[in-house]
Design a protein around this motif. Structure first.
Motif, PDB file in Angstrom:
ATOM      1  N   ALA A  89      35.161 -41.414 -33.024  1.00  0.00           N
ATOM      2  CA  ALA A  89      33.738 -41.454 -32.686  1.00  0.00           C
ATOM      3  C   ALA A  89      33.381 -42.757 -31.976  1.00  0.00           C
ATOM      4  CB  ALA A  89      32.895 -41.292 -33.948  1.00  0.00           C
ATOM      5  N   ALA A  90      33.975 -43.844 -32.418  1.00  0.00           N
ATOM      6  CA  ALA A  90      33.728 -45.145 -31.787  1.00  0.00           C
ATOM      7  C   ALA A  90      34.160 -45.127 -30.326  1.00  0.00           C
ATOM      8  CB  ALA A  90      34.469 -46.237 -32.550  1.00  0.00           C
ATOM      9  N   ILE A  91      35.340 -44.604 -30.080  1.00  0.00           N
ATOM     10  CA  ILE A  91      35.860 -44.552 -28.707  1.00  0.00           C
ATOM     11  C   ILE A  91      35.001 -43.640 -27.839  1.00  0.00           C
ATOM     12  CG2 ILE A  91      37.819 -43.791 -27.298  1.00  0.00           C
ATOM     13  CD1 ILE A  91      39.625 -44.688 -29.665  1.00  0.00           C
ATOM     14  N   ALA A  92      34.618 -42.509 -28.387  1.00  0.00           N
ATOM     15  CA  ALA A  92      33.828 -41.539 -27.615  1.00  0.00           C
ATOM     16  C   ALA A  92      32.467 -42.103 -27.228  1.00  0.00           C
ATOM     17  CB  ALA A  92      33.653 -40.255 -28.429  1.00  0.00           C
ATOM     18  N   ALA A  93      31.958 -43.045 -28.006  1.00  0.00           N
ATOM     19  CA  ALA A  93      30.631 -43.603 -27.737  1.00  0.00           C
ATOM     20  C   ALA A  93      30.657 -44.675 -26.644  1.00  0.00           C
ATOM     21  CB  ALA A  93      30.031 -44.177 -29.014  1.00  0.00           C
ATOM     22  N   GLY A  94      31.835 -45.117 -26.227  1.00  0.00           N
ATOM     23  CA  GLY A  94      31.940 -46.156 -25.209  1.00  0.00           C
ATOM     24  C   GLY A  94      31.977 -45.567 -23.809  1.00  0.00           C
ATOM     25  N   THR A 103      36.334 -49.018 -20.619  1.00  0.00           N
ATOM     26  CA  THR A 103      37.490 -49.347 -21.457  1.00  0.00           C
ATOM     27  C   THR A 103      37.176 -50.528 -22.363  1.00  0.00           C
ATOM     28  OG1 THR A 103      39.048 -48.510 -19.813  1.00  0.00           O
ATOM     29  CG2 THR A 103      39.909 -50.075 -21.416  1.00  0.00           C
ATOM     30  N   LEU A 104      36.513 -51.551 -21.833  1.00  0.00           N
ATOM     31  CA  LEU A 104      36.173 -52.712 -22.658  1.00  0.00           C
ATOM     32  C   LEU A 104      35.240 -52.317 -23.796  1.00  0.00           C
ATOM     33  CD1 LEU A 104      36.262 -55.709 -23.295  1.00  0.00           C
ATOM     34  CD2 LEU A 104      34.386 -56.049 -21.655  1.00  0.00           C
ATOM     35  N   GLU A 105      34.225 -51.521 -23.496  1.00  0.00           N
ATOM     36  CA  GLU A 105      33.283 -51.122 -24.538  1.00  0.00           C
ATOM     37  C   GLU A 105      33.976 -50.269 -25.591  1.00  0.00           C
ATOM     38  OE1 GLU A 105      28.927 -48.982 -25.134  1.00  0.00           O
ATOM     39  OE2 GLU A 105      29.783 -49.187 -23.118  1.00  0.00           O
ATOM     40  N   ARG A 106      34.855 -49.378 -25.159  1.00  0.00           N
ATOM     41  CA  ARG A 106      35.580 -48.553 -26.130  1.00  0.00           C
ATOM     42  C   ARG A 106      36.478 -49.422 -27.015  1.00  0.00           C
ATOM     43  NH1 ARG A 106      35.383 -44.853 -21.685  1.00  0.00           N
ATOM     44  NH2 ARG A 106      37.337 -45.631 -20.803  1.00  0.00           N
ATOM     45  N   PHE A 107      37.120 -50.419 -26.405  1.00  0.00           N
ATOM     46  CA  PHE A 107      37.954 -51.343 -27.189  1.00  0.00           C
ATOM     47  C   PHE A 107      37.102 -52.109 -28.196  1.00  0.00           C
ATOM     48  CE2 PHE A 107      39.764 -55.633 -27.735  1.00  0.00           C
ATOM     49  CZ  PHE A 107      41.029 -55.314 -28.233  1.00  0.00           C
ATOM     50  N   GLU A 108      35.969 -52.629 -27.759  1.00  0.00           N
ATOM     51  CA  GLU A 108      35.095 -53.385 -28.658  1.00  0.00           C
ATOM     52  C   GLU A 108      34.587 -52.512 -29.796  1.00  0.00           C
ATOM     53  OE1 GLU A 108      33.130 -56.803 -25.807  1.00  0.00           O
ATOM     54  OE2 GLU A 108      32.239 -54.799 -25.809  1.00  0.00           O
ATOM     55  N   ARG A 109      34.206 -51.299 -29.474  1.00  0.00           N
ATOM     56  CA  ARG A 109      33.703 -50.393 -30.511  1.00  0.00           C
ATOM     57  C   ARG A 109      34.805 -50.033 -31.507  1.00  0.00           C
ATOM     58  NH1 ARG A 109      28.920 -47.423 -29.787  1.00  0.00           N
ATOM     59  NH2 ARG A 109      27.694 -48.083 -27.983  1.00  0.00           N
ATOM     60  N   LEU A 110      36.010 -49.833 -31.016  1.00  0.00           N
ATOM     61  CA  LEU A 110      37.106 -49.494 -31.924  1.00  0.00           C
ATOM     62  C   LEU A 110      37.436 -50.681 -32.829  1.00  0.00           C
ATOM     63  CD1 LEU A 110      39.228 -47.588 -32.994  1.00  0.00           C
ATOM     64  CD2 LEU A 110      40.719 -48.252 -31.082  1.00  0.00           C
ATOM     65  N   VAL A 111      37.515 -51.871 -32.267  1.00  0.00           N
ATOM     66  CA  VAL A 111      37.785 -53.053 -33.087  1.00  0.00           C
ATOM     67  C   VAL A 111      36.682 -53.237 -34.129  1.00  0.00           C
ATOM     68  CG1 VAL A 111      37.898 -55.580 -33.071  1.00  0.00           C
ATOM     69  CG2 VAL A 111      39.207 -54.260 -31.389  1.00  0.00           C
ATOM     70  N   LEU A 145      27.819 -50.234 -32.865  1.00  0.00           N
ATOM     71  CA  LEU A 145      29.057 -49.889 -33.547  1.00  0.00           C
ATOM     72  C   LEU A 145      29.274 -48.387 -33.538  1.00  0.00           C
ATOM     73  CD1 LEU A 145      28.865 -52.410 -36.490  1.00  0.00           C
ATOM     74  CD2 LEU A 145      30.017 -52.653 -34.314  1.00  0.00           C
ATOM     75  N   SER A 146      30.284 -47.982 -34.252  1.00  0.00           N
ATOM     76  CA  SER A 146      30.667 -46.584 -34.278  1.00  0.00           C
ATOM     77  C   SER A 146      29.850 -45.788 -35.277  1.00  0.00           C
ATOM     78  CB  SER A 146      32.133 -46.479 -34.688  1.00  0.00           C
ATOM     79  OG  SER A 146      32.259 -46.869 -36.033  1.00  0.00           O
ATOM     80  N   GLN A 147      30.026 -44.476 -35.205  1.00  0.00           N
ATOM     81  CA  GLN A 147      29.494 -43.612 -36.246  1.00  0.00           C
ATOM     82  C   GLN A 147      30.536 -43.563 -37.363  1.00  0.00           C
ATOM     83  OE1 GLN A 147      29.508 -42.489 -32.885  1.00  0.00           O
ATOM     84  NE2 GLN A 147      27.444 -43.295 -32.725  1.00  0.00           N
ATOM     85  N   SER A 148      30.609 -44.631 -38.142  1.00  0.00           N
ATOM     86  CA  SER A 148      31.571 -44.704 -39.229  1.00  0.00           C
ATOM     87  C   SER A 148      31.011 -43.991 -40.449  1.00  0.00           C
ATOM     88  CB  SER A 148      31.895 -46.161 -39.559  1.00  0.00           C
ATOM     89  OG  SER A 148      32.533 -46.773 -38.462  1.00  0.00           O
ATOM     90  N   PRO A 149      31.862 -43.669 -41.418  1.00  0.00           N
ATOM     91  CA  PRO A 149      31.383 -42.887 -42.561  1.00  0.00           C
ATOM     92  C   PRO A 149      30.361 -43.654 -43.392  1.00  0.00           C
ATOM     93  CG  PRO A 149      33.591 -43.716 -42.967  1.00  0.00           C
ATOM     94  CD  PRO A 149      33.292 -43.986 -41.525  1.00  0.00           C
ATOM     95  N   HIS A 150      29.324 -42.956 -43.844  1.00  0.00           N
ATOM     96  CA  HIS A 150      28.308 -43.591 -44.676  1.00  0.00           C
ATOM     97  C   HIS A 150      28.826 -43.772 -46.102  1.00  0.00           C
ATOM     98  CE1 HIS A 150      25.080 -43.309 -41.677  1.00  0.00           C
ATOM     99  NE2 HIS A 150      25.712 -42.232 -41.298  1.00  0.00           N
ATOM    100  N   THR A 151      29.641 -42.866 -46.565  1.00  0.00           N
ATOM    101  CA  THR A 151      30.273 -42.986 -47.872  1.00  0.00           C
ATOM    102  C   THR A 151      31.693 -42.456 -47.766  1.00  0.00           C
ATOM    103  OG1 THR A 151      29.476 -40.809 -48.563  1.00  0.00           O
ATOM    104  CG2 THR A 151      28.101 -42.714 -49.134  1.00  0.00           C
ATOM    105  N   MET A 152      32.552 -42.935 -48.647  1.00  0.00           N
ATOM    106  CA  MET A 152      33.916 -42.425 -48.680  1.00  0.00           C
ATOM    107  C   MET A 152      33.936 -41.190 -49.593  1.00  0.00           C
ATOM    108  SD  MET A 152      37.045 -42.785 -47.636  1.00  0.00           S
ATOM    109  CE  MET A 152      37.018 -44.444 -46.947  1.00  0.00           C
TER     110      MET A 152
END
Length: 207
Positions: free
Chosen positions: A85-90, A93-101, A13-20
């Motif tokens: 960050a999710a897109i950059a980690a792919g 195109t398919l992997e970037r789409f999957e990571r973004l979703v 998955l992406s580097q999503s925020p650990h806390t808001m």
């Protein structure tokens, strides 16, 4: 505390925020807005929820509207940061789409309360803040749309209407904040797996 630190075993998955990153006043207001709505919540209720006097709250925020603005800005900043960050980690195109979703689903599941409030209360924002917020949402939609259009150009997606399919994907992910509960029948990783299949079907992924 919701955390995105550990990737799902089947799909990184992406580097999503650990806390808001919202302060205690905003957190108190968020709880009130989620129950009673912006217009149904008084500044006195927010102050009481935050353990402050009304003058003490006004020392930090000039109005109830300013608190809503802060919530909206925090939510969209974190979502856009995580999405990029999710897109950059792919690497494809398919992997970037999957990571973004995956990022969108996890964000709206883990942070469902702020996602729901900041979407449902757009109309309550002051004009200038509303336009900034809507632009941030347009920027987020553009990330999805660009990937779907790239997938169509590469022949991995065959959606006849790519822009509309991309908007449908975003709407599906946003909708998670309206119904998902952590104590329900599905964990977040399970939800991600289900929504990856639904969203790939939406853009007509060529398997």
């Amino acid at each position: 505390t919701p955390s995105f630190a550990e990737p799902h075993p089947q799909m990184p998955l992406s580097q999503s925020p650990h806390t808001m990153p919202i302060d205690p006043i905003c957190l108190a207001a968020l709880r009130c807005f989620a129950v009673s709505g912006f217009h149904g919540t008084s500044i006195r209720q927010i102050a009481a929820e935050a353990g402050l006097s009304v003058p003490g709250l006004y020392h930090h925020y000039p109005s109830k509207g300013a608190i809503l603005v802060a919530l909206c800005e925090a939510a969209m900043h974190e979502l856009l940061t995580a999405s990029r960050a999710a897109i950059a980690a792919g690497s494809t195109t398919l992997e970037r789409f999957e990571r973004l979703v995956a990022c969108l689903v996890r964000f709206h599941a883990e942070y469902g309360e702020i996602a729901f409030v900041t979407y449902s209360e757009i109309r309550s924002l002051p004009d200038d803040a509303r336009e900034r917020h809507l632009q941030a949402r347009r920027d987020e939609q553009a990330l999805v749309t660009e990937l779907v259009e790239q997938g169509v150009a590469e022949g991995i997606f065959v959606a006849p209407h790519p822009r509309e399919a991309a908007r449908a994907v975003s709407t599906l992910c946003l909708g998670v904040s309206q119904w998902y509960r952590a104590d329900g029948s599905m964990s977040v990783p399970e939800l991600v797996d289900v929504y990856l299949e639904i969203c790939k079907d939406t853009v007509r992924f060529v398997r």
